[in-house]
Design an enzyme around this catalytic site. Structure first.
Site, short mmCIF file in Angstrom:
data_model
loop_
_atom_site.label_atom_id
_atom_site.label_comp_id
_atom_site.label_asym_id
_atom_site.label_seq_id
_atom_site.Cartn_x
_atom_site.Cartn_y
_atom_site.Cartn_z
CE LYS A 1 0.97 0.87 4.42
NZ LYS A 1 1.59 2.08 4.98
CB THR B 1 -1.02 4.72 4.05
OG1 THR B 1 -0.83 3.84 5.15
CG2 THR B 1 0.32 5.25 3.62
CG ASN C 1 5.34 5.56 1.82
OD1 ASN C 1 6.36 5.31 1.19
ND2 ASN C 1 5.10 5.04 3.01
#
Length: 315
Positions: free
Chosen positions: A171, A228, A236
């Site tokens: 992910k 995320t 990220n």
């Protein structure tokens, strides 16, 4: 009566390691934290002190896993000690996950993966979240569950160690893509479409590598993906967002607090996909963007211009 405190070792003094140390102390455990830049020697960190060491939690960057595993092999480590991997990534040389490296180095120790939608800064603020302790050894998973579970940190167990680990790893590549999407201000519709289309890409790769389908729809898969990809707290995500703002990758990484594992994972994933002949269009564009082969705008255009097809592949 409260249980006697246990000595818990955290290897890694970065953002995630520090958060796990805080969670351990909140449970009343005696916590020792080792880091490469710290004064505590590795052999002193893992030595029993004022009681048993039931678990060693490894929360270092992927690039240091193999070296640390080799160093630990030279030290006396009890086979009863549970090794807990809290690293998300793929080794660029072997393409192995962190727990696969640890299991190869210590085949007689119980191995547990700790992974889920866990943004460190939110946990540090005492906000509620959940995670997964995954292991083929059910008693080891339960032991780690009891080590960390609290009112605001709910821990579930799972027997799919590899799938749990791959969900948290893959992910990160998608989070970079979503960061680009948001950085270009493409809107909520585009973000939702990108995340939704990324999930089957993750499932395809993850199951081919040995994970179970249902794991990728749980906390360590879909849950971690959503956390995320929708929060600026994600390193990220920040990489993708700042690339869309015109910043150079080297500059972004130099000022990032912690490691954005999705950068390395994207490169390894493309090598793996090419060898296994897997279609990973989102990861492919992220890889090209990180290598400076295309601009953020061109990456989005490449995804939108793919040939039209059915949403659900034919059986």
């Amino acid at each position: 009566m409260a249980p006697d405190p246990l000595s818990l070792v955290i290897l890694g003094g970065g953002v995630w390691g520090s958060t796990l140390a805080s969670l351990g102390r909140a449970k009343g455990h005696r916590v020792r934290v080792w880091s490469r830049r710290g004064e505590l020697a590795l052999e002193d960190a893992i030595a029993p002190h004022q009681g048993s060491v039931p678990a060693i939690v490894i929360a270092i960057a992927m690039q240091g896993v193999q070296d640390l595993a080799t160093r630990l092999q030279a030290l006396p480590l009890s086979p009863a000690t549970i090794l807990v991997s809290a690293t998300k990534g793929l080794d660029p040389q072997t393409w192995q996950t962190p727990s696969q490296i640890w299991h190869a180095a210590f085949p007689h120790n119980p191995m547990v993966v700790l992974s889920g939608p866990n943004l460190s800064k939110e946990i540090d603020r005492g906000l509620p979240t959940a995670t997964v302790a995954a292991s083929e050894d059910g008693s080891a998973a339960t032991a780690v569950q009891n080590l960390f579970a609290s009112e605001n940190f709910r821990v579930y167990t799972n027997t799919d160690r590899l799938g749990t680990e791959l969900g948290g790893t893959l992910k990160n590549v998608v989070a970079i893509a979503v960061g680009v999407c948001d950085g270009l201000q493409l809107g909520q519709n585009a973000r939702a479409a990108l995340i939704t289309r990324a999930l089957p890409e993750i499932v395809q790769v993850g199951t081919l590598l040995g994970g179970r389908v249902e794991t990728f729809y749980g906390l360590s898969g879909l849950g971690d993906l959503l956390a995320t990809c929708t929060s600026p707290l994600s390193r990220n995500y920040q990489v993708g967002y700042q690339l869309a703002q015109g910043k150079a990758l080297d500059e972004i990484l130099a000022h990032l607090q912690g490691t954005a594992e999705g950068v390395n994972t994207a490169h390894v994933l493309i090598q793996l996909a090419e060898q296994r002949q897997i279609s990973v269009p989102i990861a492919q564009q992220v890889h090209r963007l990180l290598n400076g082969q295309i601009t953020p705008q061109e990456a989005v255009e490449a995804l939108m211009e793919r040939r039209l097809k059915s949403e659900v592949p034919r059986a």
